[in-house]
Design a protein around this motif. Structure first.
Motif, PDB file in Angstrom:
ATOM      1  N   TYR A 299      -9.923  -2.372   3.750  1.00 36.02           N
ATOM      2  CA  TYR A 299     -10.879  -3.234   4.456  1.00 36.02           C
ATOM      3  C   TYR A 299     -10.580  -3.122   5.944  1.00 36.02           C
ATOM      4  O   TYR A 299      -9.563  -3.616   6.410  1.00 36.02           O
ATOM      5  CB  TYR A 299     -10.721  -4.699   4.027  1.00 36.02           C
ATOM      6  CG  TYR A 299     -11.083  -5.020   2.596  1.00 36.02           C
ATOM      7  CD1 TYR A 299     -11.460  -4.042   1.690  1.00 36.02           C
ATOM      8  CD2 TYR A 299     -11.054  -6.335   2.147  1.00 36.02           C
ATOM      9  CE1 TYR A 299     -11.783  -4.354   0.385  1.00 36.02           C
ATOM     10  CE2 TYR A 299     -11.373  -6.662   0.839  1.00 36.02           C
ATOM     11  CZ  TYR A 299     -11.733  -5.662  -0.040  1.00 36.02           C
ATOM     12  OH  TYR A 299     -12.042  -5.994  -1.330  1.00 36.02           O
TER      13      TYR A 299
ATOM     14  N   VAL B 277     -13.149  -3.639   8.683  1.00 35.10           N
ATOM     15  CA  VAL B 277     -13.823  -4.698   9.448  1.00 35.10           C
ATOM     16  C   VAL B 277     -14.347  -5.762   8.481  1.00 35.10           C
ATOM     17  O   VAL B 277     -14.719  -5.439   7.352  1.00 35.10           O
ATOM     18  CB  VAL B 277     -15.013  -4.160  10.277  1.00 35.10           C
ATOM     19  CG1 VAL B 277     -14.565  -3.462  11.530  1.00 35.10           C
ATOM     20  CG2 VAL B 277     -15.898  -3.260   9.434  1.00 35.10           C
TER      21      VAL B 277
ATOM     22  N   GLN C   4     -17.655 -12.539   5.581  1.00 34.87           N
ATOM     23  CA  GLN C   4     -16.240 -12.762   5.924  1.00 34.87           C
ATOM     24  C   GLN C   4     -16.104 -13.136   7.403  1.00 34.87           C
ATOM     25  O   GLN C   4     -15.343 -14.029   7.770  1.00 34.87           O
ATOM     26  CB  GLN C   4     -15.426 -11.500   5.622  1.00 34.87           C
ATOM     27  CG  GLN C   4     -15.335 -11.193   4.131  1.00 34.87           C
ATOM     28  CD  GLN C   4     -14.913  -9.770   3.824  1.00 34.87           C
ATOM     29  OE1 GLN C   4     -14.717  -8.951   4.732  1.00 34.87           O
ATOM     30  NE2 GLN C   4     -14.799  -9.453   2.543  1.00 34.87           N
TER      31      GLN C   4
ATOM     32  N   GLY D 189     -21.206  -8.499  -3.943  1.00 28.53           N
ATOM     33  CA  GLY D 189     -21.429  -7.249  -3.222  1.00 28.53           C
ATOM     34  C   GLY D 189     -21.385  -7.445  -1.721  1.00 28.53           C
ATOM     35  O   GLY D 189     -21.375  -6.492  -0.957  1.00 28.53           O
ATOM     36  N   THR D 190     -21.320  -8.707  -1.290  1.00 31.99           N
ATOM     37  CA  THR D 190     -21.301  -8.984   0.146  1.00 31.99           C
ATOM     38  C   THR D 190     -19.873  -9.147   0.670  1.00 31.99           C
ATOM     39  O   THR D 190     -19.666  -9.272   1.870  1.00 31.99           O
ATOM     40  CB  THR D 190     -22.052 -10.300   0.439  1.00 31.99           C
ATOM     41  OG1 THR D 190     -21.518 -11.308  -0.431  1.00 31.99           O
ATOM     42  CG2 THR D 190     -23.546 -10.159   0.182  1.00 31.99           C
ATOM     43  N   GLY D 191     -18.912  -9.151  -0.229  1.00 27.84           N
ATOM     44  CA  GLY D 191     -17.522  -9.370   0.183  1.00 27.84           C
ATOM     45  C   GLY D 191     -17.160 -10.852   0.167  1.00 27.84           C
ATOM     46  O   GLY D 191     -16.190 -11.283   0.783  1.00 27.84           O
ATOM     47  N   LYS D 192     -17.926 -11.637  -0.594  1.00 33.59           N
ATOM     48  CA  LYS D 192     -17.698 -13.091  -0.590  1.00 33.59           C
ATOM     49  C   LYS D 192     -16.336 -13.465  -1.182  1.00 33.59           C
ATOM     50  O   LYS D 192     -15.747 -14.459  -0.787  1.00 33.59           O
ATOM     51  CB  LYS D 192     -18.840 -13.824  -1.301  1.00 33.59           C
ATOM     52  CG  LYS D 192     -18.941 -13.539  -2.778  1.00 33.59           C
ATOM     53  CD  LYS D 192     -20.163 -14.203  -3.374  1.00 33.59           C
ATOM     54  CE  LYS D 192     -20.502 -13.681  -4.739  1.00 33.59           C
ATOM     55  NZ  LYS D 192     -19.646 -14.112  -5.830  1.00 33.59           N
ATOM     56  N   THR D 193     -15.834 -12.658  -2.129  1.00 35.67           N
ATOM     57  CA  THR D 193     -14.561 -13.019  -2.762  1.00 35.67           C
ATOM     58  C   THR D 193     -13.427 -13.077  -1.736  1.00 35.67           C
ATOM     59  O   THR D 193     -12.684 -14.054  -1.671  1.00 35.67           O
ATOM     60  CB  THR D 193     -14.212 -12.022  -3.884  1.00 35.67           C
ATOM     61  OG1 THR D 193     -15.390 -11.766  -4.639  1.00 35.67           O
ATOM     62  CG2 THR D 193     -13.140 -12.574  -4.789  1.00 35.67           C
TER      63      THR D 193
ATOM     64  N   ASP E 211     -19.395  -5.751 -10.432  1.00 37.12           N
ATOM     65  CA  ASP E 211     -19.285  -5.083  -9.140  1.00 37.12           C
ATOM     66  C   ASP E 211     -18.849  -3.641  -9.357  1.00 37.12           C
ATOM     67  O   ASP E 211     -17.682  -3.340  -9.448  1.00 37.12           O
ATOM     68  CB  ASP E 211     -18.284  -5.844  -8.259  1.00 37.12           C
ATOM     69  CG  ASP E 211     -17.973  -5.092  -6.990  1.00 37.12           C
ATOM     70  OD1 ASP E 211     -18.889  -4.423  -6.474  1.00 37.12           O
ATOM     71  OD2 ASP E 211     -16.825  -5.149  -6.538  1.00 37.12           O
TER      72      ASP E 211
HETATM   73  P1  AMP Z   1     -17.639  -9.114  -3.544  1.00 36.13           P
HETATM   74  O1  AMP Z   1     -18.967  -9.504  -2.944  1.00 36.13           O
HETATM   75  O2  AMP Z   1     -16.562 -10.042  -3.155  1.00 36.13           O
HETATM   76  O3  AMP Z   1     -17.750  -8.919  -5.019  1.00 36.13           O
HETATM   77  O4  AMP Z   1     -17.199  -7.691  -2.902  1.00 36.13           O
HETATM   78  C1  AMP Z   1     -17.949  -6.538  -3.082  1.00 36.13           C
HETATM   79  C2  AMP Z   1     -17.156  -5.287  -2.840  1.00 36.13           C
HETATM   80  O5  AMP Z   1     -16.889  -5.084  -1.456  1.00 36.13           O
HETATM   81  C3  AMP Z   1     -15.810  -5.236  -3.528  1.00 36.13           C
HETATM   82  O6  AMP Z   1     -15.681  -3.972  -4.143  1.00 36.13           O
HETATM   83  C4  AMP Z   1     -14.812  -5.390  -2.417  1.00 36.13           C
HETATM   84  O7  AMP Z   1     -13.605  -4.714  -2.721  1.00 36.13           O
HETATM   85  C5  AMP Z   1     -15.517  -4.773  -1.246  1.00 36.13           C
HETATM   86  N1  AMP Z   1     -15.167  -5.364   0.059  1.00 36.13           N
HETATM   87  C6  AMP Z   1     -15.044  -6.674   0.334  1.00 36.13           C
HETATM   88  N2  AMP Z   1     -14.770  -6.872   1.636  1.00 36.13           N
HETATM   89  C7  AMP Z   1     -14.722  -5.658   2.222  1.00 36.13           C
HETATM   90  C8  AMP Z   1     -14.484  -5.206   3.561  1.00 36.13           C
HETATM   91  N3  AMP Z   1     -14.259  -6.047   4.556  1.00 36.13           N
HETATM   92  N4  AMP Z   1     -14.519  -3.874   3.776  1.00 36.13           N
HETATM   93  C9  AMP Z   1     -14.772  -3.020   2.768  1.00 36.13           C
HETATM   94  N5  AMP Z   1     -15.000  -3.380   1.497  1.00 36.13           N
HETATM   95  C10 AMP Z   1     -14.983  -4.681   1.204  1.00 36.13           C
END
Ligand code: AMP
Length: 400
Positions: free
Chosen positions: A77, A79, A84, A104-108, A359
């Motif tokens: 990760y 940026v 986030q 898919g937005t990196g919300k986790t 995902d």
């Molecule tokens: P999520 O929406 O949390 O399910 O995340 C979706 C995907 O994005 C997952 O595969 C994460 O590993 C990836 N991800 C989350 N944050 C980042 C980031 N800052 N840079 C690159 N990939 C990310």
């Protein structure tokens, strides 16, 4: 020091059907269909519409423990994603937050990082993350494990379909990160094996799904058990009055970040496939799967039985296919997901419930072999493709 993450799920594959978690799910299969104009299933992708967001921060701008920074780098990760970028500073500042965003937005990581930071700096704090499905809960746990590596924090996964004994043992270790589905968490509360009085960080993920699946009472009961002095974070793809009510009742002056509701589907080419009768329908799907462009496809069908049957039929026709639905054991579901992720299989047939929150970055096509129950479900389904700036395809089978 290792991250003492111990999940009950790994101890035993389970009896998916016998889990209390599963029993409480209302049957969302068939029956309640709302008519959707097929014209809504046809739309060209507009890549230009994919937002060009310039993050205001780098991860190093956030006051995060050095181990968390190292883990972020190890995960690749570089940026912060838009959610986030906006949620992390507010959550680190202790505010309640609402993120209107899809998987898919990196919300986790948007909630995991502030939580891990708080747990590192405050040994009296504890966090509970509630998610509607086992798969989503497992994905969240994986993210926590990866981001929290080396911190020594103890976490556990409480989901249905897995061995209760393992979870009871895990809970004796007094985890400060509990991730789970509403039914199983409530079971533990009722048994007295989980006490939430100390838990002052709460995440409700995919709130809209949770309510759709009939978990409102379970969630309300769980919220009544956590520390009243707490920080709450809510994530939902859509906000309707029911979601709004639940959030308003459980939050205090929240900071809201909204990613454009439709952004997840704007880079998805959407079209329909017309068919006449079941034989033609299956033949059309067969032809479609033979196309070179279709390299990884998630096929939605309506019921556990129809999903199972279609998965078997496709496998019998020589496609590398598997199926996931609530009637499979947790172990079977996990294995099918892993094979799909690693491209060991090309086709995964699923029910809406089993596929929630999946995902897998490189799904090229989503096929709606049956029309979803509501347009909202359609948007959720097609959001599984067209990830990470790629163009995805969604094809919906419509009877002539
Ligand atoms: P999520 O929406 O949390 O399910 O995340 C979706 C995907 O994005 C997952 O595969 C994460 O590993 C990836 N991800 C989350 N944050 C980042 C980031 N800052 N840079 C690159 N990939 C990310």
């Amino acid at each position: 020091m290792s991250y003492k993450y111990n999940s009950g799920a790994k101890r035993g594959a389970g009896l998916a059907y016998s889990s209390a978690n599963h029993r409480r799910r209302p049957a969302r299969q068939g029956g309640h269909k709302k008519y959707i104009d097929p014209a809504k299933f046809i739309k060209a992708a507009s890549m230009a519409a994919v937002e060009d967001y310039t993050p205001q921060h780098r991860f190093t701008d956030f006051s995060l423990d050095a181990r968390l920074q190292t883990n972020l780098t190890a995960k690749g990760y570089e940026v912060p994603s838009p959610i986030q970028d906006q949620i992390i500073p507010a959550a680190l500042g202790g505010k309640d937050v609402i993120g209107i965003a899809n998987t898919g937005t990196g919300k986790t990581a948007a909630f995991a990082l502030p939580i891990l930071q708080r747990l590192i700096s405050d040994r009296n704090a504890a966090a509970i993350v509630i998610a509607p499905t086992r798969e989503l809960a497992q994905q969240i746990e994986e993210e926590f494990k990866a981001l929290g590596k080396g911190t020594g924090l103890v976490g556990t996964l409480l989901i249905g379909g897995t061995n209760m004994g393992g979870q009871l043992r895990d809970l004796k270790r007094r985890p400060t990160i509990v991730i789970g589905t509403p039914g199983r968490i409530k079971d533990h509360l009722q048994r007295g094996s989980l006490k939430l009085g100390q838990f002052n960080l709460v995440v409700l993920d995919e709130v809209d799904r949770m309510l759709d699946m009939g978990f409102v009472q379970d969630v309300t009961e769980i919220m009544g058990n956590v520390n009243p002095v707490r920080q709450s974070m809510f994530f939902s793809a859509t906000i309707d009055p029911k979601v709004q009510t639940l959030i308003s009742r459980n939050s205090n002056d929240p900071f809201t970040v909204s990613l454009k509701a439709s952004s997840a589907s704007e880079n998805v080419h959407q079209n329909i496939v017309k068919y006449r009768g079941n034989i033609d329908k299956l033949d059309k799907l067969h032809d479609l799967l033979l196309s070179d462009a279709v390299s990884k496809v998630l096929v939605f069908d309506e019921t556990q039985r129809s999903v199972e049957r279609l998965g078997n039929e496709l496998a019998a026709r020589g496609f590398s296919a598997d199926a996931i639905h609530g009637g499979k054991t947790q172990g079977q579901r996990k294995r099918a997901m892993a094979r799909f992720k690693s491209s060991d299989i090309k086709v995964l047939v699923a029910t809406d419930v089993a596929a929630r929150g999946i995902d897998v970055a490189d799904i090229t096509h989503v096929v709606n072999y049956s029309i979803p129950n509501a347009y909202d479900d359609y948007i959720h389904r097609i959001g599984r493709t067209g990830r990470a700036g790629r163009v995805g395809h969604a094809l919906t089978f419509v009877s002539h």
